[in-house]
Design a protein around this motif. Structure first.
Motif, PDB file in Angstrom:
ATOM      1  N   PRO A  65      82.351  12.882  72.851  1.00  0.00           N
ATOM      2  CA  PRO A  65      82.558  12.181  74.064  1.00  0.00           C
ATOM      3  C   PRO A  65      81.417  10.706  74.336  1.00  0.00           C
ATOM      4  CG  PRO A  65      82.725  14.349  74.562  1.00  0.00           C
ATOM      5  CD  PRO A  65      82.263  14.293  73.070  1.00  0.00           C
ATOM      6  N   LYS A  66      80.419  11.345  73.644  1.00  0.00           N
ATOM      7  CA  LYS A  66      79.304  10.208  73.721  1.00  0.00           C
ATOM      8  C   LYS A  66      79.761   8.985  72.979  1.00  0.00           C
ATOM      9  CE  LYS A  66      74.621   9.364  72.158  1.00  0.00           C
ATOM     10  NZ  LYS A  66      73.400  10.098  71.255  1.00  0.00           N
ATOM     11  N   TYR A 127      76.022   9.379  82.631  1.00  0.00           N
ATOM     12  CA  TYR A 127      76.559  10.703  83.142  1.00  0.00           C
ATOM     13  C   TYR A 127      76.357  11.518  81.985  1.00  0.00           C
ATOM     14  CZ  TYR A 127      79.323  14.131  85.072  1.00  0.00           C
ATOM     15  OH  TYR A 127      79.920  15.378  85.412  1.00  0.00           O
ATOM     16  N   ASN A 128      76.768  11.002  80.945  1.00  0.00           N
ATOM     17  CA  ASN A 128      76.865  12.064  79.706  1.00  0.00           C
ATOM     18  C   ASN A 128      75.306  12.622  79.596  1.00  0.00           C
ATOM     19  OD1 ASN A 128      78.008  12.889  76.703  1.00  0.00           O
ATOM     20  ND2 ASN A 128      75.907  11.630  76.458  1.00  0.00           N
ATOM     21  N   ARG A 129      74.250  11.697  79.433  1.00  0.00           N
ATOM     22  CA  ARG A 129      72.613  11.913  79.204  1.00  0.00           C
ATOM     23  C   ARG A 129      72.449  13.011  80.338  1.00  0.00           C
ATOM     24  NH1 ARG A 129      71.097  12.530  74.954  1.00  0.00           N
ATOM     25  NH2 ARG A 129      73.245  12.687  74.860  1.00  0.00           N
ATOM     26  N   TYR A 139      77.478  21.625  78.863  1.00  0.00           N
ATOM     27  CA  TYR A 139      77.772  20.549  78.231  1.00  0.00           C
ATOM     28  C   TYR A 139      79.130  20.243  77.576  1.00  0.00           C
ATOM     29  CZ  TYR A 139      77.658  15.880  75.610  1.00  0.00           C
ATOM     30  OH  TYR A 139      77.887  14.670  74.986  1.00  0.00           O
ATOM     31  N   MET A 143      81.534  17.967  79.571  1.00  0.00           N
ATOM     32  CA  MET A 143      81.799  16.646  78.695  1.00  0.00           C
ATOM     33  C   MET A 143      82.841  16.893  77.550  1.00  0.00           C
ATOM     34  SD  MET A 143      81.071  13.600  79.313  1.00  0.00           S
ATOM     35  CE  MET A 143      79.773  13.903  80.498  1.00  0.00           C
ATOM     36  N   MET A 148      86.035  12.214  78.955  1.00  0.00           N
ATOM     37  CA  MET A 148      85.565  10.861  78.812  1.00  0.00           C
ATOM     38  C   MET A 148      86.676   9.873  78.709  1.00  0.00           C
ATOM     39  SD  MET A 148      82.862   8.952  78.245  1.00  0.00           S
ATOM     40  CE  MET A 148      81.481  10.197  78.174  1.00  0.00           C
TER      41      MET A 148
END
Length: 302
Positions: A65-66, A127-129, A139, A143, A148
């Motif tokens: 997702p990142k 938001y991911n962080r 996570y 996520m 995403m």
């Protein structure tokens, strides 16, 4: 179109110019040398973003997702630069300062859509962080790829919609004063001030857009990092805090590169406008991508 034109005053003859003239950097000495440098910067951005997207596509370890958000950020930067820089080079290297009316609106649409998407994409990365550090055990549940992709898609729809509204409101204006845009590209603010009829709707949507696209994302990002800082302060060891902070440095660099020039221009833009090349440098910095380095095969993503 009739909806937008309905706000035109009864006593004003509707005038739509065949073209606008870009005059933002007409009096800067040795401007061609600066734009030769800009050409090299554009080529570097083009190659860099292409490599980033290719690496993410080819490396299965980066299909997280990142890196979906990182890929989209690289694409937006590539697309935005390709919409903005070639026309700038054409205008100022070859003195082609006239741009057709419809081309100007299309130019504005693509530039503002990409600029909006960059801010919204930074929200997705923030938001991911936040989830990765504050809720590490959840996570992979919170996520997901689907989440995403849905988030990025919704941002695209929103950015396109709000930019279409801004461009649509420009089509209701009658330009009986001048066709000279005192900027280095088709800037919304510079265009609607040339209108002879009521520009209140344009001012309202411009102010609303700046709050939604710039300041609200910035507040969300800062709030996210305040939460991250609070959680890191509760970590048991300094080593854990440093390790967690290192995962945020790439995103923080992006946030600084994007927002600091914009804040500076908003605060001091009018006072520095006579030296418009400063404005160009600051805004160009906004459009350049400083993307996070993809991890090596020996590193693990969140």
């Amino acid at each position: 179109m009739n909806f937008f034109n309905s706000a035109l005053g009864k006593n004003i003859t509707f005038v739509r110019p065949a073209y606008f003239m870009i005059s933002g950097l007409s009096d800067i000495p040795h401007i061609k040398y600066y734009y030769i440098f800009l050409l090299f910067v554009y080529i570097a951005s083009l190659l860099g973003n292409t490599v980033v997207m290719a690496v993410i596509c080819l490396d299965h370890n980066l299909r997280t997702p990142k890196y979906i958000a990182v890929f989209n950020l690289a694409f937006v930067d590539l697309f935005g630069n390709s919409a903005l820089v070639p026309k700038l080079l054409d205008i100022f290297l070859f003195n082609h300062r006239y741009i057709p009316y419809n081309d100007c609106l299309a130019f504005l649409f693509f530039c503002y859509t990409c600029l909006s998407m960059q801010a919204l994409n930074l929200v997705a990365l923030a938001y991911n962080r936040q989830i990765a550090i504050i809720f590490p055990l959840h996570y992979h549940v919170k996520m997901t790829h689907r989440f995403m992709l849905s988030l990025i898609a919704s941002f695209w729809v929103f950015a396109i919609t709000i930019t279409l509204i801004a461009v649509g409101l420009l089509t209701r204006l009658s330009f009986c004063k001048s066709v000279v845009i005192n900027s280095y590209f088709c800037d919304q603010g510079q265009i609607y001030w040339l209108g002879c009829n009521d520009v209140t709707p344009n001012r309202v949507i411009a102010g609303l857009s700046s709050n939604i696209i710039l300041w609200i994302p910035l507040v969300f990002i800062l709030a996210s990092y305040c939460g991250i800082a609070y959680v890191l302060s509760k970590k048991s060891t300094a080593k854990e805090r440093v390790k967690a902070f290192k995962t945020c440095t790439g995103h923080l660099s992006l946030v600084a590169i994007y927002f600091l020039p914009i804040i500076f221009v908003y605060r001091f833009g009018e006072s520095i406008y006579p030296n418009a090349i400063i404005n160009l440098s600051l805004n160009k910095a906004v459009l350049l991508l400083c993307v996070e380095r993809p991890p090596s095969p020996y590193e693990k993503d969140d």
